[in-house]
Design a protein around this motif. Structure first.
Motif, PDB file in Angstrom:
ATOM      1  N   GLY A  66      22.849  -9.744  42.219  1.00  0.00           N
ATOM      2  CA  GLY A  66      24.038 -10.598  42.154  1.00  0.00           C
ATOM      3  C   GLY A  66      23.698 -12.066  42.326  1.00  0.00           C
ATOM      4  N   ILE A  67      22.759 -12.341  43.226  1.00  0.00           N
ATOM      5  CA  ILE A  67      22.351 -13.736  43.454  1.00  0.00           C
ATOM      6  C   ILE A  67      21.675 -14.312  42.217  1.00  0.00           C
ATOM      7  CG2 ILE A  67      20.758 -15.204  44.770  1.00  0.00           C
ATOM      8  CD1 ILE A  67      21.383 -13.392  47.210  1.00  0.00           C
ATOM      9  N   VAL A  68      20.778 -13.531  41.627  1.00  0.00           N
ATOM     10  CA  VAL A  68      20.078 -14.001  40.424  1.00  0.00           C
ATOM     11  C   VAL A  68      21.069 -14.231  39.286  1.00  0.00           C
ATOM     12  CG1 VAL A  68      18.423 -13.326  38.643  1.00  0.00           C
ATOM     13  CG2 VAL A  68      17.873 -12.965  41.056  1.00  0.00           C
ATOM     14  N   SER A  69      21.943 -13.269  39.073  1.00  0.00           N
ATOM     15  CA  SER A  69      22.931 -13.382  38.003  1.00  0.00           C
ATOM     16  C   SER A  69      23.886 -14.556  38.248  1.00  0.00           C
ATOM     17  CB  SER A  69      23.723 -12.079  37.895  1.00  0.00           C
ATOM     18  OG  SER A  69      24.718 -12.178  36.916  1.00  0.00           O
ATOM     19  N   LEU A  70      24.296 -14.730  39.490  1.00  0.00           N
ATOM     20  CA  LEU A  70      25.185 -15.829  39.840  1.00  0.00           C
ATOM     21  C   LEU A  70      24.533 -17.178  39.538  1.00  0.00           C
ATOM     22  CD1 LEU A  70      27.891 -16.698  41.230  1.00  0.00           C
ATOM     23  CD2 LEU A  70      26.599 -16.778  43.345  1.00  0.00           C
ATOM     24  N   GLY A  71      23.310 -17.352  39.990  1.00  0.00           N
ATOM     25  CA  GLY A  71      22.612 -18.619  39.762  1.00  0.00           C
ATOM     26  C   GLY A  71      22.420 -18.928  38.288  1.00  0.00           C
ATOM     27  N   SER A  72      22.036 -17.912  37.535  1.00  0.00           N
ATOM     28  CA  SER A  72      21.813 -18.100  36.104  1.00  0.00           C
ATOM     29  C   SER A  72      23.102 -18.485  35.385  1.00  0.00           C
ATOM     30  CB  SER A  72      21.240 -16.814  35.511  1.00  0.00           C
ATOM     31  OG  SER A  72      21.161 -16.903  34.110  1.00  0.00           O
ATOM     32  N   ASN A  73      24.171 -17.771  35.685  1.00  0.00           N
ATOM     33  CA  ASN A  73      25.426 -18.029  34.988  1.00  0.00           C
ATOM     34  C   ASN A  73      26.099 -19.318  35.431  1.00  0.00           C
ATOM     35  OD1 ASN A  73      26.148 -15.802  33.023  1.00  0.00           O
ATOM     36  ND2 ASN A  73      25.379 -14.660  34.781  1.00  0.00           N
ATOM     37  N   VAL A  74      25.921 -19.710  36.686  1.00  0.00           N
ATOM     38  CA  VAL A  74      26.477 -20.989  37.138  1.00  0.00           C
ATOM     39  C   VAL A  74      25.800 -22.141  36.397  1.00  0.00           C
ATOM     40  CG1 VAL A  74      26.590 -22.574  39.102  1.00  0.00           C
ATOM     41  CG2 VAL A  74      27.340 -20.220  39.370  1.00  0.00           C
ATOM     42  N   SER A  75      24.475 -22.082  36.274  1.00  0.00           N
ATOM     43  CA  SER A  75      23.780 -23.169  35.575  1.00  0.00           C
ATOM     44  C   SER A  75      24.126 -23.172  34.088  1.00  0.00           C
ATOM     45  CB  SER A  75      22.272 -23.072  35.788  1.00  0.00           C
ATOM     46  OG  SER A  75      21.752 -21.905  35.217  1.00  0.00           O
ATOM     47  N   THR A  76      24.255 -21.997  33.493  1.00  0.00           N
ATOM     48  CA  THR A  76      24.652 -21.926  32.083  1.00  0.00           C
ATOM     49  C   THR A  76      26.061 -22.478  31.895  1.00  0.00           C
ATOM     50  OG1 THR A  76      23.241 -19.999  31.712  1.00  0.00           O
ATOM     51  CG2 THR A  76      24.993 -20.381  30.114  1.00  0.00           C
ATOM     52  N   LEU A  77      26.958 -22.154  32.819  1.00  0.00           N
ATOM     53  CA  LEU A  77      28.327 -22.671  32.737  1.00  0.00           C
ATOM     54  C   LEU A  77      28.349 -24.195  32.862  1.00  0.00           C
ATOM     55  CD1 LEU A  77      31.370 -22.183  32.557  1.00  0.00           C
ATOM     56  CD2 LEU A  77      31.375 -21.822  35.029  1.00  0.00           C
ATOM     57  N   GLN A  78      27.544 -24.753  33.752  1.00  0.00           N
ATOM     58  CA  GLN A  78      27.488 -26.209  33.908  1.00  0.00           C
ATOM     59  C   GLN A  78      26.985 -26.865  32.623  1.00  0.00           C
ATOM     60  OE1 GLN A  78      24.992 -26.494  37.379  1.00  0.00           O
ATOM     61  NE2 GLN A  78      26.725 -26.449  38.792  1.00  0.00           N
ATOM     62  N   GLN A  79      25.952 -26.297  32.015  1.00  0.00           N
ATOM     63  CA  GLN A  79      25.420 -26.845  30.762  1.00  0.00           C
ATOM     64  C   GLN A  79      26.444 -26.722  29.641  1.00  0.00           C
ATOM     65  OE1 GLN A  79      21.840 -24.583  30.208  1.00  0.00           O
ATOM     66  NE2 GLN A  79      20.713 -25.705  31.778  1.00  0.00           N
ATOM     67  N   THR A  80      27.139 -25.587  29.595  1.00  0.00           N
ATOM     68  CA  THR A  80      28.144 -25.375  28.553  1.00  0.00           C
ATOM     69  C   THR A  80      29.316 -26.336  28.730  1.00  0.00           C
ATOM     70  OG1 THR A  80      27.507 -23.042  28.426  1.00  0.00           O
ATOM     71  CG2 THR A  80      29.621 -23.640  27.474  1.00  0.00           C
ATOM     72  N   ASP A  81      29.761 -26.530  29.960  1.00  0.00           N
ATOM     73  CA  ASP A  81      30.844 -27.484  30.213  1.00  0.00           C
ATOM     74  C   ASP A  81      30.440 -28.901  29.815  1.00  0.00           C
ATOM     75  OD1 ASP A  81      32.651 -25.574  31.090  1.00  0.00           O
ATOM     76  OD2 ASP A  81      32.235 -25.901  33.217  1.00  0.00           O
ATOM     77  N   ALA A  82      29.192 -29.271  30.072  1.00  0.00           N
ATOM     78  CA  ALA A  82      28.710 -30.597  29.674  1.00  0.00           C
ATOM     79  C   ALA A  82      28.692 -30.720  28.149  1.00  0.00           C
ATOM     80  CB  ALA A  82      27.320 -30.848  30.250  1.00  0.00           C
ATOM     81  N   ALA A  83      28.287 -29.661  27.466  1.00  0.00           N
ATOM     82  CA  ALA A  83      28.264 -29.685  25.997  1.00  0.00           C
ATOM     83  C   ALA A  83      29.680 -29.765  25.433  1.00  0.00           C
ATOM     84  CB  ALA A  83      27.539 -28.452  25.462  1.00  0.00           C
ATOM     85  N   ILE A  84      30.621 -29.063  26.061  1.00  0.00           N
ATOM     86  CA  ILE A  84      32.022 -29.137  25.626  1.00  0.00           C
ATOM     87  C   ILE A  84      32.551 -30.557  25.812  1.00  0.00           C
ATOM     88  CG2 ILE A  84      34.387 -28.418  26.187  1.00  0.00           C
ATOM     89  CD1 ILE A  84      33.226 -25.621  26.803  1.00  0.00           C
ATOM     90  N   ASP A  85      32.269 -31.162  26.963  1.00  0.00           N
ATOM     91  CA  ASP A  85      32.721 -32.535  27.220  1.00  0.00           C
ATOM     92  C   ASP A  85      32.151 -33.507  26.186  1.00  0.00           C
ATOM     93  OD1 ASP A  85      34.154 -31.628  29.400  1.00  0.00           O
ATOM     94  OD2 ASP A  85      32.650 -32.264  30.874  1.00  0.00           O
ATOM     95  N   ALA A  86      30.870 -33.346  25.867  1.00  0.00           N
ATOM     96  CA  ALA A  86      30.234 -34.223  24.880  1.00  0.00           C
ATOM     97  C   ALA A  86      30.855 -34.034  23.495  1.00  0.00           C
ATOM     98  CB  ALA A  86      28.732 -33.965  24.831  1.00  0.00           C
TER      99      ALA A  86
END
Length: 121
Positions: free
Chosen positions: A76-96
């Motif tokens: 759960g920790i590994v999956s959480l960390g991976s998906n949180v960072s992916t979500l942050q990158q995706t949100d930044a790409a959406i904003d751009a």
């Protein structure tokens, strides 16, 4: 369909359409990440609860259950960390992409259409 920054300045409508398609794809990715984040938190909580039950003696203290609960927490920790960072990158790409779309829309020379009374037949 192109998703890069090489939109033709000659046809902003096509570039805007491409950006809207990209935003839609990125939004779907972000929603998947949010679902995985929720599942990861549930796995972590379940693993911790199982470990706690075993420590308190309310659940059989088998080695399989202990390893399973530890695996749930770590996975759960590994999956959480991976998906949180992916979500942050995706949100930044959406904003751009949204900023680029707004810029392209701002460059379009829009005309105001006067209200013309309709003639009834």
């Amino acid at each position: 369909m192109t998703f890069g920054g090489d939109e033709s300045e000659d046809d902003p409508a096509d570039a805007i359409s491409d950006l809207e398609a990209r935003i839609e794809v990125l939004s779907e990715i972000a929603e998947r990440c949010r679902k995985f984040i929720l599942a990861s938190k549930i796995a972590i909580g379940g693993g911790v609860a199982l470990l706690l039950l075993m420590v308190l003696g309310l659940f059989g203290a088998g080695q399989v259950a202990a390893l399973g609960s530890i695996a749930l927490v770590l996975g759960g920790i590994v999956s959480l960390g991976s998906n949180v960072s992916t979500l942050q990158q995706t949100d930044a790409a959406i904003d751009a992409a949204e900023a680029r779309r707004a810029d392209l829309i701002g460059r379009i020379d829009l005309r105001v259409v006067d209200d013309v009374p309709l003639k009834l037949m």
